[in-house]
Scaffold this active site. Structure first.
Site, PDB file in Angstrom:
ATOM      1  N   ASP A  20     -10.796   1.539   8.814  1.00  0.00           N
ATOM      2  CA  ASP A  20      -9.972   0.727   9.713  1.00  0.00           C
ATOM      3  C   ASP A  20     -10.840   0.192  10.850  1.00  0.00           C
ATOM      4  OD1 ASP A  20      -7.939  -0.365  11.239  1.00  0.00           O
ATOM      5  OD2 ASP A  20      -7.449   1.561  12.181  1.00  0.00           O
ATOM      6  N   ASP A  24      -5.296  -0.032  13.921  1.00  0.00           N
ATOM      7  CA  ASP A  24      -3.865   0.149  13.618  1.00  0.00           C
ATOM      8  C   ASP A  24      -3.619   1.351  12.693  1.00  0.00           C
ATOM      9  OD1 ASP A  24      -4.777  -0.792  11.195  1.00  0.00           O
ATOM     10  OD2 ASP A  24      -3.377  -2.471  11.050  1.00  0.00           O
ATOM     11  N   ASP A  28      -8.797  -1.810   6.399  1.00  0.00           N
ATOM     12  CA  ASP A  28      -8.706  -3.269   6.285  1.00  0.00           C
ATOM     13  C   ASP A  28      -9.942  -3.854   5.596  1.00  0.00           C
ATOM     14  OD1 ASP A  28     -10.584  -3.193   8.468  1.00  0.00           O
ATOM     15  OD2 ASP A  28      -8.870  -3.011   9.838  1.00  0.00           O
ATOM     16  N   ASP A  97      -7.313  -5.893  -8.378  1.00  0.00           N
ATOM     17  CA  ASP A  97      -6.250  -5.190  -9.082  1.00  0.00           C
ATOM     18  C   ASP A  97      -5.178  -6.234  -9.390  1.00  0.00           C
ATOM     19  OD1 ASP A  97      -4.519  -3.081  -9.950  1.00  0.00           O
ATOM     20  OD2 ASP A  97      -5.559  -1.758  -8.547  1.00  0.00           O
ATOM     21  N   ASP A 185      -2.973  -3.475 -13.917  1.00  0.00           N
ATOM     22  CA  ASP A 185      -2.030  -2.379 -13.716  1.00  0.00           C
ATOM     23  C   ASP A 185      -1.060  -2.266 -14.901  1.00  0.00           C
ATOM     24  OD1 ASP A 185      -1.063  -0.561 -11.423  1.00  0.00           O
ATOM     25  OD2 ASP A 185       0.783  -1.570 -11.991  1.00  0.00           O
ATOM     26  N   GLU A 236      -5.157  -0.749 -17.447  1.00  0.00           N
ATOM     27  CA  GLU A 236      -4.605   0.596 -17.282  1.00  0.00           C
ATOM     28  C   GLU A 236      -3.526   0.784 -18.344  1.00  0.00           C
ATOM     29  OE1 GLU A 236      -2.364   3.424 -14.001  1.00  0.00           O
ATOM     30  OE2 GLU A 236      -1.737   1.375 -14.323  1.00  0.00           O
ATOM     31  N   HIS A 309      -6.689   6.510  -7.382  1.00  0.00           N
ATOM     32  CA  HIS A 309      -5.720   6.664  -6.283  1.00  0.00           C
ATOM     33  C   HIS A 309      -4.418   7.333  -6.737  1.00  0.00           C
ATOM     34  CE1 HIS A 309      -4.653   3.184  -8.556  1.00  0.00           C
ATOM     35  NE2 HIS A 309      -3.472   3.163  -7.981  1.00  0.00           N
ATOM     36  N   ASP A 310      -4.265   7.595  -8.027  1.00  0.00           N
ATOM     37  CA  ASP A 310      -3.052   8.250  -8.540  1.00  0.00           C
ATOM     38  C   ASP A 310      -3.296   9.708  -8.915  1.00  0.00           C
ATOM     39  OD1 ASP A 310      -1.578   5.872  -8.424  1.00  0.00           O
ATOM     40  OD2 ASP A 310      -2.185   5.281 -10.448  1.00  0.00           O
TER      41      ASP A 310
END
Ligand code: NOJ
Length: 533
Positions: A20, A24, A28, A97, A185, A236, A309-310
């Site tokens: 970041d 915030d 980013d 993605d 995806d 995927e 990330h899963d």
């Protein structure tokens, strides 16, 4: 000529949790640009960016509102263009993605082009991956729309040709900008059984995984878009067999370059339910990896991954995140990276980042986790029975902020992070990457060796010690070279015969030259014979 992506290593960035720069608490694009040198230092060739498009974030960007603009929290299109240019300037490629099985319900098509979605007067019994029914009633259309994921992720109707054309135009727009490919995806879910039959136990998978028109759609996409660019594509694809995988990735079929499969990620669960925990039997993992290595050798191409990330962190899952964290993280890296296929490294894996254990559900952000928790609670299951599954399998394990340093919030943000930082950061962080014996430097070696030794890309695969409950060992071989990889998946010493060849890589400092190979806890030893000796 050999395709460039067969020798490439991909690094996955989950932008929300990477870096970041504006305080915030949310990562980013400028943060990624700032850290490009880090990714280049690791030696990766390609960056896969999880979604950065405009999104209401019901599923952290996997619910896209506008395919051609950037999520406000992540920055602007100028920031994106700079990121792409800076990546290219360092010789890094960047893939996007592509989430085109569904959009957000806030995508303008949902109101202006309802025919782009899937509607029924009555729902069937299919269940959503995020708990509950897969159908939601819409007051405007006076009908039910299908959402295999959250209610805010309506599935697109791929039977609609105009919709497909719009997607292809959008894909060309990104490729013309210079992006180097797509990770697609749940792309094997786009073709549904048009009869939408009732499913056994509400499990609709057989009616939409690898559905009737899937190959027609992918070939059309290849013909209209993909084949016109020098790019890499990875689909995927849950629920795929080696036969499916060959059909999707065989070069002459002109569909995709490779796919992500899931069987190896389902060996520590029972009854197709990720939350039902089961201890991994290493023999099952070996047999499964062997099956895939053989199935796609010279017929298609594998992707190799432990993390994304899963998925929970591999060192906590198949390794030992306590006493042997460093050893087991390296061992797992070696075990995977010497196989045939394109390896994917997920941010923080190269540091041996671990799972997290938050006390209460309030501290978790992931929609899948939260929905599952509410559903089980409503069935009368007490929190203390639900939390262990979340600690072991929850997706937020992978999504805690990247650990850059031992500064507050792990150096990820000067604000309040959107998801709590893993308290391990004072010890596990990127600032320590150049210390002697770091996991980071071991991953650098894995990548360097892949570039140097042809056998890693092209060799055959032979599993050794098949029935051994703690040793995962295999050979890779071409006419000129041979590699033997020996991995101890236990915290006990193990004795096996010493393979031929010279020691190429080890995760322990002192290695003894004995007639037998005495593997210490989580030790890996890799042997080589060939011209590079
Ligand atoms: C798979 C993605 O990896 C996951 O994060 C997402 O929730 C679902 N597809 C739905 O897009």
């Amino acid at each position: 000529m050999e395709k460039w992506w067969k020798r490439a290593v991909v690094y996955q960035v989950y932008p929300r949790s990477f870096m970041d720069t504006d305080g915030d608490g949310i990562g980013d694009l400028n943060g990624i640009t700032e850290k490009l040198d880090y990714i280049a230092e690791l030696g990766a060739d390609v960056i896969w960016l999880s979604p950065v498009y405009d999104s209401p974030n019901d599923d952290n960007g996997y619910d896209i509102r506008d395919y051609q603009s950037i999520m406000t929290e992540f920055g602007t299109m100028e920031d994106f263009d700079r990121l792409l240019a800076e990546a290219h300037a360092r010789g890094l490629k960047l893939i996007m993605d592509l989430v085109i099985n569904h959009t957000s319900d806030e995508h303008e098509w949902f109101r202006t082009k309802p025919e782009y979605y899937i509607w029924r007067d009555k729902p069937n019994n299919w269940q959503s991956f995020f708990s509950g029914t897969a159908w939601a009633y819409d007051e405007v259309q006076k009908g039910y729309y299908l959402h295999l994921f959250s209610k805010k992720q309506p599935d697109l109707n791929w039977e609609n040709e105009e919709m497909r054309e719009e997607l292809y135009t959008m894909m060309r727009w990104w490729l013309d900008k210079g992006v180097d490919g797509f990770r697609m995806d749940v792309i094997n879910m786009i073709s549904k059984d048009p009869a939408f039959p009732e499913a056994k136990d509400g499990d609709g998978n057989p009616h939409f995984l690898n559905g009737p028109e899937i190959h027609r759609y992918l070939r059309e996409m290849n013909d209209r878009v993909l084949s016109h660019y020098d790019i890499v594509t990875v689909g995927e694809m849950p629920g795929t067999s080696p036969e499916h995988a060959r059909a999707y990735t065989r070069e002459e079929n002109k569909e995709l370059n490779m796919i992500f499969t899931f069987e190896h990620m389902e060996l520590d669960q029972t009854a197709r339910e990720k939350w039902n925990l089961k201890k991994l039997d290493l023999r099952e993992l070996k047999a499964n990896m062997e099956k895939w290595q053989h199935a796609l050798h010279e017929e298609g191409w594998n992707s190799l991954y432990w993390n994304n990330h899963d998925q929970p962190r591999i060192v906590s899952r198949f390794g030992n995140d306590g006493e042997y964290r460093v050893e087991s993280a390296k061992m797992l890296g070696a075990c995977l990276h010497f196989m045939q296929g394109t390896p994917y490294i997920y941010q923080g894996e190269e540091l041996g980042m671990t799972n997290v254990k938050f006390d209460s559900i309030e501290e978790y952000e992931d929609i899948e986790t939260r929905n599952m928790y509410s559903e089980k609670l409503a069935k009368g299951i007490p929190p203390e029975k639900i939390m262990p599954a979340i600690w072991a399998k929850g997706r937020d394990n992978a999504r805690t902020p990247m650990q850059w340093s031992n500064e507050p919030n792990a150096g990820f943000t000067k604000g309040t992070p959107w998801l709590k930082v893993n308290p391990s950061y004072p010890k596990i962080n990127a600032a320590c990457r150049n210390e002697e014996g770091s996991i980071f430097s071991f991953y650098q070696s894995l990548i360097r060796l892949r570039k140097k030794l042809e056998v890693i890309t092209n060799g055959t695969f032979t599993l050794l010690h098949r029935e051994h409950p703690a040793i995962f060992a295999y050979e890779r071989e071409t006419k000129a070279e041979k590699i033997t990889v020996c991995c101890n998946f236990s915290n006990q010493h193990q004795l096996i015969a010493r393979p031929n060849g010279k020691l190429l890589l080890s995760n322990y400092k002192e290695v003894e030259e004995q007639p037998d190979l005495f593997l210490r806890p989580y030790e890996t030893a890799v042997f080589y014979s060939g011209p590079a000796e």
